[in-house]
Design a protein around this motif. Sequence first.
Motif, PDB file in Angstrom:
ATOM      1  N   ASP A  98       0.818  -1.214   0.000  1.00  9.18           N
ATOM      2  CA  ASP A  98       0.000   0.000   0.000  1.00  9.18           C
ATOM      3  C   ASP A  98       0.854   1.266   0.000  1.00  9.18           C
ATOM      4  OD1 ASP A  98      -2.260  -1.657   0.114  1.00  9.18           O
ATOM      5  OD2 ASP A  98      -2.144  -1.751   2.296  1.00  9.18           O
ATOM      6  N   GLY A  99       0.642   2.095  -0.992  1.00 11.32           N
ATOM      7  CA  GLY A  99       1.417   3.325  -1.105  1.00 11.32           C
ATOM      8  C   GLY A  99       2.723   3.127  -1.848  1.00 11.32           C
ATOM      9  N   THR A 100       2.994   1.850  -2.222  1.00  9.68           N
ATOM     10  CA  THR A 100       4.221   1.550  -2.963  1.00  9.68           C
ATOM     11  C   THR A 100       3.876   0.904  -4.309  1.00  9.68           C
ATOM     12  OG1 THR A 100       5.463   1.287  -0.908  1.00  9.68           O
ATOM     13  CG2 THR A 100       6.433   0.331  -2.898  1.00  9.68           C
ATOM     14  N   ASP A 153       7.219   2.975   1.259  1.00 10.48           N
ATOM     15  CA  ASP A 153       6.892   4.401   1.251  1.00 10.48           C
ATOM     16  C   ASP A 153       6.972   5.047   2.626  1.00 10.48           C
ATOM     17  OD1 ASP A 153       4.570   2.881   1.980  1.00 10.48           O
ATOM     18  OD2 ASP A 153       3.337   4.673   1.679  1.00 10.48           O
ATOM     19  N   ASP A 179       8.954   0.530   6.694  1.00 11.88           N
ATOM     20  CA  ASP A 179       9.525  -0.350   5.674  1.00 11.88           C
ATOM     21  C   ASP A 179      11.049  -0.318   5.726  1.00 11.88           C
ATOM     22  OD1 ASP A 179       6.914  -0.910   4.514  1.00 11.88           O
ATOM     23  OD2 ASP A 179       6.989   1.111   3.668  1.00 11.88           O
TER      24      ASP A 179
HETATM   25 MG   LIG Z   1       2.998   1.495   2.559  1.00 14.39          MG
END
Ligand SMILES: [Mg+2]
Length: 196
Positions: A15-17, A127, A131
Amino acid sequence: MFEKRRPGAVLFDRDGTLIRDVPYNGDPALVEPMPGAVEALGRLRRAEVPVAVVTNQSGVAKGLLSPDEMDQVNAKVEELLGPFDAWAICVHDDADGCTCRKPAPGLVIRAAAVLDVSPRDCVVVGDIGRDMEAARAAGARGILVPTQETLREEIRQAAEVADDLIDVVDRVLTDAEAPVAAASAPWARAMGWSRW
Ligand SMILES: [Mg+2]
Ligand SMILES: [Zn+2]
């Protein structure tokens, strides 16, 4: 001349990547690839670098998302972005104290184990700071691709920051992509370099 090694695998946050971040999304219809995701993954697959997903899905622990809904979303991700060589998913929440929820290194270690590569040979792309912390804790190379949601502090603390997923692949394959001309390097195949 010094030659960088091709990575054992590239592990992507979801998510977001790879796809736009829709918090606790259980609806496959809302899955939308991030810019450059299709091209970036295509280049990695053509270079025979295994690709995997390492994703926190605490919505399952929170009861906001059923495991079945999560599976449907992940299936949609593969429909749009192609198959991944491994998926490592944490369905816990912070309070569960598990060893897989990023920033813990468990997902990175698990994905690397499934792909039979060392975490140290993996690149983790994400992101947010969680991470990058998971990458660091596992001994992997972390590359941050910031979005509007990424905190300035997380960008400042990242060991490596890329503009987008294309930039990530440029960095990762800088030396590996050109010599991939397998015909001129038959030993690469003989050594089982291509795929585990
Ligand atoms: Mg993410
Ligand atoms: Zn977990």
